[in-house]
Design an enzyme around this catalytic site. Structure first.
Site, PDB file in Angstrom:
ATOM      1  N   GLY A  31       0.844  -1.203   0.000  1.00  0.00           N
ATOM      2  CA  GLY A  31       0.000   0.000   0.000  1.00  0.00           C
ATOM      3  C   GLY A  31       0.871   1.243   0.000  1.00  0.00           C
ATOM      4  N   ASP A  83      -1.438   2.866   8.367  1.00  0.00           N
ATOM      5  CA  ASP A  83      -2.671   2.756   9.154  1.00  0.00           C
ATOM      6  C   ASP A  83      -2.571   1.755  10.299  1.00  0.00           C
ATOM      7  OD1 ASP A  83      -3.923   4.564   7.563  1.00  0.00           O
ATOM      8  OD2 ASP A  83      -5.328   3.161   6.632  1.00  0.00           O
ATOM      9  N   GLN A 122      -1.088  10.200   3.859  1.00  0.00           N
ATOM     10  CA  GLN A 122       0.168  10.918   4.117  1.00  0.00           C
ATOM     11  C   GLN A 122       1.038  10.319   5.233  1.00  0.00           C
ATOM     12  OE1 GLN A 122       2.216  13.083   2.760  1.00  0.00           O
ATOM     13  NE2 GLN A 122       0.968  13.073   0.939  1.00  0.00           N
ATOM     14  N   GLU A 181     -18.312  11.323  -0.211  1.00  0.00           N
ATOM     15  CA  GLU A 181     -17.974  11.358  -1.641  1.00  0.00           C
ATOM     16  C   GLU A 181     -18.881  10.423  -2.444  1.00  0.00           C
ATOM     17  OE1 GLU A 181     -13.434  12.976  -1.109  1.00  0.00           O
ATOM     18  OE2 GLU A 181     -13.651  10.890  -1.672  1.00  0.00           O
TER      19      GLU A 181
HETATM   20  C1  LIG Z   1     -12.463   3.932   0.242  1.00  0.00           C
HETATM   21  C2  LIG Z   1     -11.297   4.653   0.855  1.00  0.00           C
HETATM   22  C3  LIG Z   1     -11.148   6.009   0.623  1.00  0.00           C
HETATM   23  C4  LIG Z   1     -10.060   6.698   1.173  1.00  0.00           C
HETATM   24  N1  LIG Z   1      -9.907   8.030   0.896  1.00  0.00           N
HETATM   25  C5  LIG Z   1      -8.796   8.678   1.334  1.00  0.00           C
HETATM   26  C6  LIG Z   1      -8.540  10.025   0.969  1.00  0.00           C
HETATM   27  O1  LIG Z   1      -9.351  10.659   0.260  1.00  0.00           O
HETATM   28  N2  LIG Z   1      -7.395  10.611   1.400  1.00  0.00           N
HETATM   29  C7  LIG Z   1      -6.474   9.939   2.166  1.00  0.00           C
HETATM   30  O2  LIG Z   1      -5.423  10.487   2.495  1.00  0.00           O
HETATM   31  N3  LIG Z   1      -6.711   8.680   2.558  1.00  0.00           N
HETATM   32  C8  LIG Z   1      -7.833   8.024   2.159  1.00  0.00           C
HETATM   33  N4  LIG Z   1      -8.059   6.739   2.530  1.00  0.00           N
HETATM   34  C9  LIG Z   1      -7.138   6.117   3.503  1.00  0.00           C
HETATM   35  C10 LIG Z   1      -5.851   5.665   2.841  1.00  0.00           C
HETATM   36  O3  LIG Z   1      -6.124   4.919   1.690  1.00  0.00           O
HETATM   37  C11 LIG Z   1      -5.068   4.862   3.856  1.00  0.00           C
HETATM   38  O4  LIG Z   1      -4.782   5.679   4.957  1.00  0.00           O
HETATM   39  C12 LIG Z   1      -3.767   4.328   3.258  1.00  0.00           C
HETATM   40  O5  LIG Z   1      -4.078   3.430   2.217  1.00  0.00           O
HETATM   41  C13 LIG Z   1      -2.917   3.638   4.322  1.00  0.00           C
HETATM   42  O6  LIG Z   1      -1.791   3.081   3.710  1.00  0.00           O
HETATM   43  P1  LIG Z   1      -1.187   1.723   4.243  1.00  0.00           P
HETATM   44  O7  LIG Z   1       0.069   1.482   3.463  1.00  0.00           O
HETATM   45  O8  LIG Z   1      -1.099   1.747   5.716  1.00  0.00           O
HETATM   46  O9  LIG Z   1      -2.274   0.606   3.887  1.00  0.00           O
HETATM   47  P2  LIG Z   1      -2.935   0.227   2.498  1.00  0.00           P
HETATM   48  O10 LIG Z   1      -2.704   1.249   1.474  1.00  0.00           O
HETATM   49  O11 LIG Z   1      -4.342  -0.150   2.811  1.00  0.00           O
HETATM   50  O12 LIG Z   1      -2.129  -1.085   2.065  1.00  0.00           O
HETATM   51  C14 LIG Z   1      -2.164  -2.274   2.801  1.00  0.00           C
HETATM   52  C15 LIG Z   1      -1.750  -3.414   1.897  1.00  0.00           C
HETATM   53  O13 LIG Z   1      -1.524  -4.571   2.691  1.00  0.00           O
HETATM   54  C16 LIG Z   1      -2.038  -5.714   2.050  1.00  0.00           C
HETATM   55  N5  LIG Z   1      -2.312  -6.710   3.094  1.00  0.00           N
HETATM   56  C17 LIG Z   1      -3.108  -6.594   4.168  1.00  0.00           C
HETATM   57  N6  LIG Z   1      -3.064  -7.704   4.934  1.00  0.00           N
HETATM   58  C18 LIG Z   1      -2.211  -8.559   4.315  1.00  0.00           C
HETATM   59  C19 LIG Z   1      -1.727  -9.876   4.610  1.00  0.00           C
HETATM   60  N7  LIG Z   1      -2.116 -10.535   5.712  1.00  0.00           N
HETATM   61  N8  LIG Z   1      -0.865 -10.452   3.755  1.00  0.00           N
HETATM   62  C20 LIG Z   1      -0.465  -9.809   2.621  1.00  0.00           C
HETATM   63  N9  LIG Z   1      -0.876  -8.566   2.304  1.00  0.00           N
HETATM   64  C21 LIG Z   1      -1.716  -7.936   3.141  1.00  0.00           C
HETATM   65  C22 LIG Z   1      -3.278  -5.184   1.353  1.00  0.00           C
HETATM   66  O14 LIG Z   1      -3.646  -6.040   0.273  1.00  0.00           O
HETATM   67  C23 LIG Z   1      -2.824  -3.794   0.884  1.00  0.00           C
HETATM   68  O15 LIG Z   1      -2.261  -3.834  -0.413  1.00  0.00           O
HETATM   69  C24 LIG Z   1      -9.134   6.013   1.994  1.00  0.00           C
HETATM   70  C25 LIG Z   1      -9.291   4.656   2.234  1.00  0.00           C
HETATM   71  C26 LIG Z   1     -10.373   3.985   1.676  1.00  0.00           C
HETATM   72  C27 LIG Z   1     -10.523   2.496   1.913  1.00  0.00           C
END
Ligand SMILES: Cc1cc2nc3c(=O)[nH]c(=O)nc-3n(C[C@H](O)[C@H](O)[C@H](O)COP(=O)(O)OP(=O)(O)OC[C@H]3O[C@@H](n4cnc5c(N)ncnc54)[C@H](O)[C@@H]3O)c2cc1C
Length: 448
Positions: free
Chosen positions: A25, A313, A331, A184
């Site tokens: 992500g 997150d 961010q 949205e």
């Molecule tokens: C519908 C929606 C709208 C959003 N809108 C906004 C916005 O407008 N602005 C904003 O700033 N943020 C927004 N967010 C929040 C933002 O997307 C998250 O804060 C961000 O994606 C967090 O990044 P991350 O790398 O922590 O997790 P993520 O980007 O969620 O990535 C996590 C990854 O881990 C993988 N994963 C999870 N568990 C496992 C496992 N057990 N084994 C292997 N892989 C795994 C998943 O497949 C995914 O690819 C939104 C989120 C959603 C769902």
């Protein structure tokens, strides 16, 4: 015994320190980018083969964009021709053992030198199994495609349904959760009601379509400023959305949504945008987890395990300024991934690590054409066209990949001039479990 013994992870042995990243992500890809060309073997595990740009997921659900416009294949991002000793595997990580330093998958185990958990969140139904069974979540691309199919099938079905009550239920859409996703989505549906559906379904009285947005708190967009909440409320009301505040949805059996204030809404579609919980992985001791997130120090190290990190997150880093942790938006994940990339290099060189400090770049939400809200650093708040233009610019620029930027921009320009949501395709019929009426409807056209 490994249940999938005919498969193997096949990660080459190495003398370099091995960094295993769980999750591609926002956090995971920014970390991996920083480690390119450094003296590490980088292994990324994800249960999907792409990086998803979730802020635009609601546009896939409302037929504004195709899924490939908001996602980038992880192997394309980090292909072997431009990233030596990078290895992607499409697996779900089942558990980790921070003592033996092993990651467990159903395909096999892998030893790490450094482990980074960047698994983000999953939908939180707050223990309500009935809502989990009957509602539509919006968290991943398959969810968005299911919702798009459901919405279009509802109108197809409504166009052939003589019974007015059944037709009304098909045209009532209940969105639970007045955060950015709910707002949205409500705005996008309201725009479709105005500009797209009347010409697509001339035999259906589209005025009967109702969009309900239900929020438990006393204002929409609770993480944003009061000014932005008020503007959003006004814009949505103007678009004809029925907004209910201070109310929870207590139950939904696939037919009737019952609200805590006593209201009952007959609906075929309840969209659950009311909460997320950390996508935890088994194996870390309970004292490292708080409120569904992994406790980390200012270097994103998991408490008690200096070689294990959590970012984005899933990470809970409590600071004086952010006592409940950073907001669950892109961010913090991006910035933590970037800093951890630098810190892993420092760790290898026995240099002191740099603590994480979050740079808040502001928050944005779009409601409709020329209508958005923006809270920017310096206590600046914008609404209307200016915020809308900022929203468009920021989202195009933040998309990963030149192709995606181009596709999204051209879709938006086309939509701006034609008022069209160009991708109103039911790519694969979807029937929610237990919806017998929809199953009958889909069966009559979807059989050989
Ligand atoms: C519908 C929606 C709208 C959003 N809108 C906004 C916005 O407008 N602005 C904003 O700033 N943020 C927004 N967010 C929040 C933002 O997307 C998250 O804060 C961000 O994606 C967090 O990044 P991350 O790398 O922590 O997790 P993520 O980007 O969620 O990535 C996590 C990854 O881990 C993988 N994963 C999870 N568990 C496992 C496992 N057990 N084994 C292997 N892989 C795994 C998943 O497949 C995914 O690819 C939104 C989120 C959603 C769902």
């Amino acid at each position: 015994m490994i249940p999938f013994a005919d498969l193997a992870l096949n990660i080459p042995e190495t003398r370099k320190p091995r960094v295993v990243i769980i999750g591609g992500g926002f956090g995971g890809i920014n970390l991996a980018k920083k480690l390119r060309g450094k003296n590490f073997q980088v292994v990324m595990f994800d249960k999907q083969n792409y990086h998803g740009f979730w802020p635009l997921l609601y546009q896939v659900a409302t037929a504004g964009l195709e899924p490939d416009a908001i996602a980038e294949p992880l192997r394309k991002l980090f292909g072997s021709d431009n990233y030596e000793d990078f290895h992607f595997r499409l697996v779900k990580v089942k558990s980790v053992n921070p003592v033996t330093k092993i990651v467990h998958t159903l395909v096999g185990d892998l030893k790490y030198d450094y482990l980074v958990i960047a698994t983000g969140t999953k939908t939180n139904y707050f223990g309500n199994d009935q809502i989990k069974k009957f509602s539509f979540p919006l968290k991943q691309i398959p969810d968005a495609l299911n919702l798009r199919s459901q919405m279009l099938q509802c109108f197809e079905q409504a166009s052939m349904t003589p019974d007015p009550e059944t037709q009304q239920s098909l045209m009532n859409f209940v969105i639970v959760g007045g955060g950015p996703t709910g707002v949205e989505l409500a705005g996008a549906l309201a725009e479709m009601k105005r500009h797209v559906l009347p010409s697509d379904y001339p035999g259906v009285n589209i005025n009967k379509m109702n969009i309900y947005l239900v929020e438990g708190m006393d204002r929409l967009l609770p993480p944003m400023s009061k000014e932005s909440s008020e503007k959003t409320y006004k814009y949505l009301k103007h678009l004809g959305v029925n907004v209910t505040l201070n109310t929870l949805v207590e139950s939904y059996d696939g037919e009737v949504a019952v609200l805590k204030n006593g209201d009952r809404i007959h609906t075929n579609t309840l969209i659950w945008a009311a909460g997320v919980a950390g996508a935890l992985i088994d194996g870390l001791p309970p004292e490292t987890v708080e409120r569904g997130r992994i406790l980390v120090n200012e270097y994103n190290q998991v408490l008690g395990y200096p070689e294990v990190f959590a970012i984005g997150d899933i990470a809970l880093m409590k600071t004086d300024k952010w006592p409940k942790g950073h907001p669950g938006v892109a961010q913090p994940a991006i910035q933590q991934g970037q800093l951890l990339g630098k810190n892993l290099v420092r760790l290898q060189r026995n240099e002191p690590l740099q603590p994480f400090e979050y740079t808040d770049k502001g928050s944005l939400a779009i409601i409709g054409r020329n209508q958005a809200v923006a809270d920017l650093p310096g206590n600046m708040h914008f609404g209307g066209f200016i915020a809308w233009a900022i929203w468009l610019f920021v989202h195009v620029m933040a998309l990963v990949g030149f192709r995606n930027k181009l596709v999204v921009l051209s879709n938006w320009v086309y939509k701006f001039f034609t008022y069209e949501n160009g991708t109103r395709l039911i790519i694969r019929p979807f029937v929610r479990k237990g919806d017998r009426a929809k199953q009958r409807f889909v069966d009559q056209y979807n059989t050989d």
